[in-house]
Design a protein around this motif. Sequence first.
Motif, mmCIF file in Angstrom:
data_model
loop_
_atom_site.group_PDB
_atom_site.id
_atom_site.type_symbol
_atom_site.label_atom_id
_atom_site.label_comp_id
_atom_site.label_asym_id
_atom_site.label_seq_id
_atom_site.Cartn_x
_atom_site.Cartn_y
_atom_site.Cartn_z
ATOM 1 N N PHE A 143 -31.941 20.076 -18.731
ATOM 2 C CA PHE A 143 -30.586 20.163 -18.196
ATOM 3 C C PHE A 143 -29.701 19.061 -18.780
ATOM 4 N N ALA A 144 -30.242 17.855 -18.909
ATOM 5 C CA ALA A 144 -29.456 16.734 -19.432
ATOM 6 C C ALA A 144 -29.037 16.981 -20.880
ATOM 7 N N ALA A 190 -28.844 19.971 -22.426
ATOM 8 C CA ALA A 190 -27.938 21.118 -22.463
ATOM 9 C C ALA A 190 -26.523 20.715 -22.050
ATOM 10 N N LYS A 191 -26.413 19.868 -21.032
ATOM 11 C CA LYS A 191 -25.094 19.398 -20.598
ATOM 12 C C LYS A 191 -24.437 18.551 -21.675
ATOM 13 N N ARG A 249 -23.137 20.732 -24.266
ATOM 14 C CA ARG A 249 -22.191 21.715 -23.737
ATOM 15 C C ARG A 249 -22.647 23.143 -24.032
ATOM 16 N N SER A 253 -24.031 26.696 -22.737
ATOM 17 C CA SER A 253 -23.880 27.474 -21.513
ATOM 18 C C SER A 253 -25.171 28.195 -21.150
ATOM 19 N N ILE A 300 -30.912 27.164 -17.993
ATOM 20 C CA ILE A 300 -29.986 26.489 -17.089
ATOM 21 C C ILE A 300 -29.207 27.490 -16.238
ATOM 22 N N THR A 342 -30.163 23.899 -10.417
ATOM 23 C CA THR A 342 -29.802 22.640 -11.068
ATOM 24 C C THR A 342 -30.524 21.472 -10.399
#
Length: 376
Positions: free
Chosen positions: A256-257, A259-260, A263, A265, A272, A277
């Motif tokens: 998740f970190a 992918a964020k 950016r 989706s 994700i 989350t």
Amino acid sequence: MVSPIFVYMMLNPHVRHSPWLMPYYHSMKVVLLKCETYRKPILKATIERGLNLLGYTDIIRRGDRVLLKPNLLAAKPPSAAVTTHPMVVESVAEWVIDHGGKVLIGDSPGGAVKDMENLWTITGMRAVANKVGAELLNLNRYPIKIVDDLHISKICDDVDMIVNLPKLKTHSLTGMTMAVKNLFGLVPGLYKSHLHRVYPDPISFTKMLLRLYRLIPSNISVLDGILGMEGNGPSAGEPKAFGILGMADDALAMDFAIAKLARVSGRAFPEIKVAPTPSYELMSEVTTLSIRMPQTRVVNLILPTVLRYIYSLLFSYRPVITNRCRTCGVCADSCPVNAISGPPYTIDYRKCILCTCCYEVCPYGAIKIKRSVFRI
């Protein structure tokens, strides 16, 4: 009243970071550090700094058997950015040894790998094992345990700790392959092909991976993103210097970190979208990450829902065997639905489920993903 689980973890520090017990102890943590080189002194110091930030000072007991689980998809040299770099494996192995642990290095590579010694040598794992005194484990030949419909290597029960060592890459089916996807290597042998047949689309396959993640007690994830892969990964994309070294006490939080940061989706990276989350604390020196996604996932990224549906009716992506084929047969052996026959090798598109396993495991890059007009 004090929870007996809490008391047990206080007396047994090595189990505190199991994903089963995580909610009882602490919030998850992810550390992303800048690291642009595989030079040993810098790399090892960066890994130690990151693990210290996670609070890992007493997680290993003297004599603990610790499995290092790198991404060893195929017999490719480190420069190809297909597998976890041997210097990352060596640095983590030395950290384990310095804390009193005994190191094992193991994986079940993708496809029908017939010469594991060749894979150990080309990926650099044989040299690492010889240097640090580690045991190399071919998990294709290790006993299994069965949980529901999942066959999982029994090595998970036979070691005291698992250190997950993923590579930062794109993936033609799942969008990206990082810490959660790397645990798929603990499913032995060609049973992975069976799971591709049962879960052929990105969403169902991702849900299966998340079930696997919840069943495997991976204590630490160290992500090799110094040199990763973008484009049509996980084996035929382009190497790219991301300059990132990630460490986390939870595989899902790591994914998740990243992918964020990139950016990305949920349409391009289903994990994700499907997974809840996670709550995690992020400590990062890295502020941006640019990664080009696989062409098979780009349409999901750029088109709204209605246009994606129309596009899916007109076009499809499919694997194509090119003239680079050397008739090794790995693709046919790895196909979950026996859609490939030969030599000369051809694909029966009436059977093909578009899992891209053949594309993923071809050792010569002879299979390409091409767009065809109208669905097959």
